[in-house]
Design a protein around this motif. Structure first.
Motif, mmCIF file in Angstrom:
data_model
loop_
_atom_site.group_PDB
_atom_site.id
_atom_site.type_symbol
_atom_site.label_atom_id
_atom_site.label_comp_id
_atom_site.label_asym_id
_atom_site.label_seq_id
_atom_site.Cartn_x
_atom_site.Cartn_y
_atom_site.Cartn_z
ATOM 1 N N GLY A 1 0.786 -0.883 -0.232
ATOM 2 C CA GLY A 1 0.093 0.090 0.556
ATOM 3 C C GLY A 1 0.799 1.285 -0.124
ATOM 4 O O GLY A 1 1.907 1.443 -0.791
ATOM 5 N N THR A 2 0.809 2.224 0.466
ATOM 6 C CA THR A 2 1.356 3.573 0.750
ATOM 7 C C THR A 2 1.067 4.609 2.485
ATOM 8 O O THR A 2 0.326 3.670 3.716
ATOM 9 C CB THR A 2 0.624 4.357 0.103
ATOM 10 O OG1 THR A 2 -0.611 4.926 1.065
ATOM 11 C CG2 THR A 2 0.744 4.195 -1.289
ATOM 12 N N ILE A 3 2.092 4.390 2.535
ATOM 13 C CA ILE A 3 3.105 5.293 4.098
ATOM 14 C C ILE A 3 2.746 6.317 3.443
ATOM 15 O O ILE A 3 3.947 7.578 3.067
ATOM 16 C CB ILE A 3 2.934 4.627 4.827
ATOM 17 C CG1 ILE A 3 3.745 3.604 4.776
ATOM 18 C CG2 ILE A 3 4.125 5.042 6.205
ATOM 19 C CD1 ILE A 3 4.740 2.588 5.870
ATOM 20 N N THR A 4 1.386 7.385 4.056
ATOM 21 C CA THR A 4 1.134 8.399 3.433
ATOM 22 C C THR A 4 0.960 9.979 5.134
ATOM 23 O O THR A 4 1.120 11.007 4.669
ATOM 24 C CB THR A 4 0.606 9.210 2.255
ATOM 25 O OG1 THR A 4 -0.513 8.347 3.466
ATOM 26 C CG2 THR A 4 0.780 8.768 1.297
ATOM 27 N N GLN A 5 1.048 8.946 6.255
ATOM 28 C CA GLN A 5 0.614 9.690 7.172
ATOM 29 C C GLN A 5 2.124 10.808 7.720
ATOM 30 O O GLN A 5 3.553 10.288 7.143
ATOM 31 C CB GLN A 5 0.654 8.553 8.860
ATOM 32 C CG GLN A 5 -0.303 7.799 8.417
ATOM 33 C CD GLN A 5 -0.103 6.571 8.109
ATOM 34 O OE1 GLN A 5 0.218 6.601 6.729
ATOM 35 N NE2 GLN A 5 -0.608 4.989 9.086
ATOM 36 N N LYS A 6 1.372 11.970 8.393
ATOM 37 C CA LYS A 6 2.151 13.137 8.922
ATOM 38 C C LYS A 6 3.200 12.405 9.523
ATOM 39 O O LYS A 6 4.709 12.663 9.630
ATOM 40 C CB LYS A 6 1.206 14.174 9.435
ATOM 41 C CG LYS A 6 2.146 15.535 9.483
ATOM 42 C CD LYS A 6 2.108 16.249 9.683
ATOM 43 C CE LYS A 6 3.304 17.303 10.245
ATOM 44 N NZ LYS A 6 2.274 18.443 11.172
ATOM 45 N N ASP A 7 2.802 11.396 10.464
ATOM 46 C CA ASP A 7 3.823 10.740 11.421
ATOM 47 C C ASP A 7 4.080 9.541 11.866
ATOM 48 O O ASP A 7 3.139 9.484 12.607
ATOM 49 C CB ASP A 7 3.809 11.464 13.112
ATOM 50 C CG ASP A 7 5.039 10.888 13.489
ATOM 51 O OD1 ASP A 7 5.723 10.170 13.366
ATOM 52 O OD2 ASP A 7 5.461 11.169 14.693
ATOM 53 N N PRO A 8 4.144 8.380 10.556
ATOM 54 C CA PRO A 8 3.939 6.719 10.947
ATOM 55 C C PRO A 8 4.414 6.409 12.039
ATOM 56 O O PRO A 8 3.571 5.408 12.108
ATOM 57 C CB PRO A 8 4.412 6.315 9.155
ATOM 58 C CG PRO A 8 5.474 7.579 8.873
ATOM 59 C CD PRO A 8 4.997 8.842 9.228
ATOM 60 N N SER A 9 5.016 6.816 13.020
ATOM 61 C CA SER A 9 5.693 6.098 13.579
ATOM 62 C C SER A 9 5.299 6.000 15.185
ATOM 63 O O SER A 9 4.798 5.168 15.242
ATOM 64 C CB SER A 9 6.901 7.094 14.489
ATOM 65 O OG SER A 9 6.539 8.271 14.989
#
Lengths: 125, 183
Positions: A29-37
């Motif tokens: 998929g994609t990782i676009t969250q501002k802070d994926p941590s």
């Protein structure tokens, strides 16, 4: 019992995560969250701790289906490699990548040059 | 976010304009990008516009441009907008535009910023112009060692990873960064 496969998998909107083997995690998929941590750092840390507890010699992270990630997500992979590097009993962290996804070619090639003692890169498709 | 609702703020009556580019003289991706605005999105610094704006721009680009170009501009749009949302002044709008010209296409993000940020950005672009790959590696290395200030991987990715030329234009406190390539 494998601690690795018992790690709780987070449910995220844009990225699907599966533990597909006793030493393999697959992300797509994609990782676009501002802070994926917030969602992923704890998960990766738990996988790392489980891999150490299970005395695994290799962990396979299949990211070939991750078509887009932001810079913060790349830092998460850097962090994971750093945790492995800091262990006395290390395992090899093998990233399964796609040669068709541009970010994977450049980022993992660069990361490999910095962490070659703990990383392995495998290309598929 | 608004689509085509507001105009960008007017520029100063006696602007001082400077331009910095990562493209070298031989690059076919460099030069001023003047053309048709395909999309204009206006949003506010500190807002949560990043993810849905990126999703929209990526989908729009994929529908209107070649696949490889759309993929590159998707990375450019994300990183430029992310920087603007994080470091732009809240006192004026952030404007993102997808622009096409005869031979070039690109994404331009403009916002106001404090002078220290503008200087940092100019220096970073000069480093990228000098050696994008080396700068990318250095920023990644700083991620490993937890560098301060925070590693600036975003623009290095835009330059090195997807090979877009970056053009910086500064007019007083208004900064415009364009990531562009051949169509």
């Amino acid at each position: 019992m494998s601690q690795f496969t018992a790690v709780k998998v987070p449910k995220l909107e844009t990225v699907a995560i599966q533990l597909t083997d006793p030493n393999q995690v697959k992300l797509s998929g994609t990782i676009t969250q501002k802070d994926p941590s917030n969602d992923l750092a704890g998960f990766f840390k738990a996988l790392h701790a489980a891999a150490i507890a299970d005395k695994l010699t290799e962990v396979r992270a299949d990211v070939s289906g991750l078509t887009f990630v932001n810079s913060s997500a790349i830092r998460l992979f850097v962090d994971w490699a750093t945790w492995v590097k800091n262990e006395r009993e290390r395992y090899t962290l093998r990233f399964i990548t796609s040669r068709n996804v541009t970010w994977q070619k450049t980022s993992f090639t660069a990361l490999m040059s910095l962490m070659k003692e703990v990383l392995a890169i495998e290309q598929v498709t | 976010m608004a689509l085509f609702e507001r105009n960008p703020p007017p520029s100063s009556s006696s602007p001082t304009t400077t331009t910095t580019s990562t493209a070298n003289a031989k690059s076919r991706d460099g030069g001023a990008l003047n053309g048709r605005t395909m999309v204009r999105v206006i949003c506010t610094a500190g807002s949560g516009a990043l993810e849905y704006t990126h999703a929209f721009i990526s989908a729009y680009a994929a529908d209107h441009l070649r696949g490889a170009v759309a993929q590159r501009l998707s990375v450019g749009a994300y990183e430029l907008l992310s920087n603007a949302l994080n470091f732009g002044s809240v006192s004026s709008d952030i404007v993102l535009e997808l622009i096409e010209a005869d031979t070039l296409v690109g994404v331009r993000v403009s916002n106001e910023a404090i002078q220290a940020r503008i200087s940092m950005l100019s220096e970073h672009l000069l480093r990228l112009r000098s050696n994008a790959e080396q700068t990318f590696l250095e920023e990644l290395r700083r991620s490993v060692t937890g560098g301060i200030p925070r590693p600036m991987l975003g623009l290095a990715r835009v330059c090195h990873e997807v090979g877009l030329a970056l053009e910086l234009q500064v007019q007083d406190r208004r900064v415009s960064v364009t990531a562009q390539c051949r169509r």
